[in-house]
Design an enzyme around this catalytic site. Sequence first.
Site, mmCIF file in Angstrom:
data_model
loop_
_atom_site.group_PDB
_atom_site.id
_atom_site.type_symbol
_atom_site.label_atom_id
_atom_site.label_comp_id
_atom_site.label_asym_id
_atom_site.label_seq_id
_atom_site.Cartn_x
_atom_site.Cartn_y
_atom_site.Cartn_z
ATOM 1 N N HIS A 1 -6.612 -6.065 1.497
ATOM 2 C CA HIS A 1 -5.412 -5.015 0.974
ATOM 3 C C HIS A 1 -4.139 -5.476 1.782
ATOM 4 C CE1 HIS A 1 -4.138 -1.456 -0.263
ATOM 5 N NE2 HIS A 1 -3.928 -0.728 0.750
ATOM 6 N N ASP B 1 -9.168 -7.023 -2.614
ATOM 7 C CA ASP B 1 -8.683 -5.567 -2.004
ATOM 8 C C ASP B 1 -9.771 -4.640 -2.171
ATOM 9 O OD1 ASP B 1 -7.478 -3.271 -1.492
ATOM 10 O OD2 ASP B 1 -5.682 -3.854 -2.455
ATOM 11 N N SER C 1 0.848 -1.271 0.047
ATOM 12 C CA SER C 1 -0.046 0.121 0.112
ATOM 13 C C SER C 1 0.751 1.265 0.095
ATOM 14 C CB SER C 1 -1.114 -0.225 1.092
ATOM 15 O OG SER C 1 -1.962 1.097 1.005
#
Length: 280
Positions: free
Chosen positions: A247, A217, A89
Amino acid sequence: MPTRAPIHLGSGEPVLLLHPFLLSQAVWEKVARQLADTGRYEVFAPTMASHNGGPRAGTWFLSSAVLADHVERQMDELGWDTAHIVGNSLGGWVAFELERRGRARSVTGIAPAGGWHRWSPAKFEVIVKFILGIPLLVSAWMFRQRVLRLPFSRRLATYAISASPNGVSDAELHGIIDDVAHCPAYFQLLVKALLLHGLRELAENAVPAHLVICGKDRIIPSPRYTRHFTTHLPDDHRVTLIKNVGHVPMYEAPERITEVISSFIEECCPHLRAVDPPAS
């Protein structure tokens, strides 16, 4: 906000692990240990600036460049000119920023952020998702671990992280609440992100690149949020889809993430395959 020592394990090829927005180095505890236990890697997983246990940012408005500055200084302290950099991320965004600075031997982005232009609707959608999470943030600040006693708290707390509420253990969930409750970066980065461009120089990526897509996700779902990477990265980049994970897949599938990371690094460094794991 007290600082804590980064995770630093093993010996061998240097591997830098960078965590997602709001969380900390704790997301890498299982994967870092598994990588180090192979006997092939020296693993370093710091908490980035203005996150729980990380250094102070030294600025009111946080950016990927500021985060990269802090990580780069830590690499210098270790004597690492370069490393295999893995980021999830926000950590993926910072990983590609460090690659642009010449600090990467390879780069792996696990559901990486930054796949947009300055005024892309996709960027503002992600910002809105985090703004919608402000009530959860306030609850974490006010109630700390007691927030988990509230109805549907586990489902809400894990919705953005894992494919299933049961993908995160109770101990991990307590750690997540603690990270979120002690994260000045929440507002520092969201405010700055309104004007920040994303990753603009992916086509100039000069080292092996690996894009890891998380099949469930909910924050930056594929293909809308991965198209920027698949379009702009050099044609020889690798793409791996991991099904049935959210995620932050290190919680749900640490063994799979370890395998994905190590197989790509071994592809870049074939000599590592000749290194025997330590005897158990």
